[in-house]
Write a protein that holds these residues in place. Structure first.
Motif, PDB file in Angstrom:
ATOM      1  N   SER A  74       0.815  -1.220   0.000  1.00 23.02           N
ATOM      2  CA  SER A  74       0.000   0.000   0.000  1.00 23.02           C
ATOM      3  C   SER A  74       0.846   1.266   0.000  1.00 23.02           C
ATOM      4  O   SER A  74       0.659   2.153  -0.829  1.00 23.02           O
ATOM      5  N   GLN A  96      -8.181  -4.152   3.560  1.00 20.23           N
ATOM      6  CA  GLN A  96      -8.383  -2.710   3.598  1.00 20.23           C
ATOM      7  C   GLN A  96      -9.709  -2.336   2.954  1.00 20.23           C
ATOM      8  O   GLN A  96     -10.229  -3.049   2.107  1.00 20.23           O
ATOM      9  N   LYS A  97     -10.252  -1.214   3.387  1.00 20.99           N
ATOM     10  CA  LYS A  97     -11.501  -0.638   2.888  1.00 20.99           C
ATOM     11  C   LYS A  97     -12.724  -1.467   3.272  1.00 20.99           C
ATOM     12  O   LYS A  97     -13.774  -1.356   2.644  1.00 20.99           O
ATOM     13  N   ARG A 132      -6.125  10.336   3.805  1.00 17.49           N
ATOM     14  CA  ARG A 132      -7.576  10.369   3.527  1.00 17.49           C
ATOM     15  C   ARG A 132      -8.370   9.556   4.541  1.00 17.49           C
ATOM     16  O   ARG A 132      -9.472   9.925   4.921  1.00 17.49           O
ATOM     17  N   PHE A 133      -7.806   8.443   4.993  1.00 18.76           N
ATOM     18  CA  PHE A 133      -8.451   7.614   6.011  1.00 18.76           C
ATOM     19  C   PHE A 133      -8.671   8.427   7.286  1.00 18.76           C
ATOM     20  O   PHE A 133      -9.779   8.468   7.826  1.00 18.76           O
ATOM     21  N   ARG A 175     -11.350   1.458  10.697  1.00 21.52           N
ATOM     22  CA  ARG A 175     -12.286   2.351  11.384  1.00 21.52           C
ATOM     23  C   ARG A 175     -12.686   1.760  12.738  1.00 21.52           C
ATOM     24  O   ARG A 175     -12.712   2.456  13.749  1.00 21.52           O
TER      25      ARG A 175
END
Length: 149
Positions: A27, A88-89, A122-123, A94
């Motif tokens: 990443s 991820q995502k 951005r996260f 979170r």
């Protein structure tokens, strides 16, 4: 299958190291040159991870028996947040950050800071963090961000 979050232990350092190294290589390598990634990797080999486990609160997210994410809290600084690239995502980062924020709030921390990579900016912004400043460690650009709890 839902992920489970728990405190990390010294038995977990090899698995945590694998998650971090995979994230850096897959990443973060989109935003940093190979020499910077190689330099950062040195801080995340198993023998380097053991010390932070004793000096800060480190958590890990598991899917079944597999560690897929990690994050730490050192007083008011969020440290070493990494999610395995294959996961991820999906909300795992979170969820792990919710645990970090709850831990900080329980310790009466009014705001948390994070030295974010370019990759994760951005996260953190999506979680309510705001950029404070850029810092450079060798050739590595880090974005210092803050979130008031």
């Amino acid at each position: 299958m839902e992920c489970h979050i728990r405190p990390a232990t010294s038995r977990d350092v090899a698995a945590i190291s694998c998650v971090v190294l995979a994230t850096l290589r897959q990443s973060n390598s989109h935003d940093y040159p190979p020499d910077v990634v190689a330099q950062v990797e040195k801080s995340f080999y198993p023998e380097a991870i053991i010390t932070p486990l004793t000096s800060r609160r480190v958590y890990e997210a598991l899917l079944g028996d597999n560690i897929i994410s990690t994050a730490g809290l050192d007083r008011d600084v969020v440290r070493s947040v990494f999610v395995d690239p294959a996961h991820q995502k999906g909300g795992i980062g979170r969820h792990l950050m919710e645990v970090i924020h709850t831990t900080a709030a329980s310790a009466r921390v009014g705001a948390v800071h994070v030295p974010s990579s370019i990759t994760a900016e951005r996260f953190y912004t999506a979680l309510g963090y705001q950029k404070i400043r850029d810092e450079f460690y060798w050739a590595e650009r880090t974005i210092v961000m803050e979130n008031r709890l």
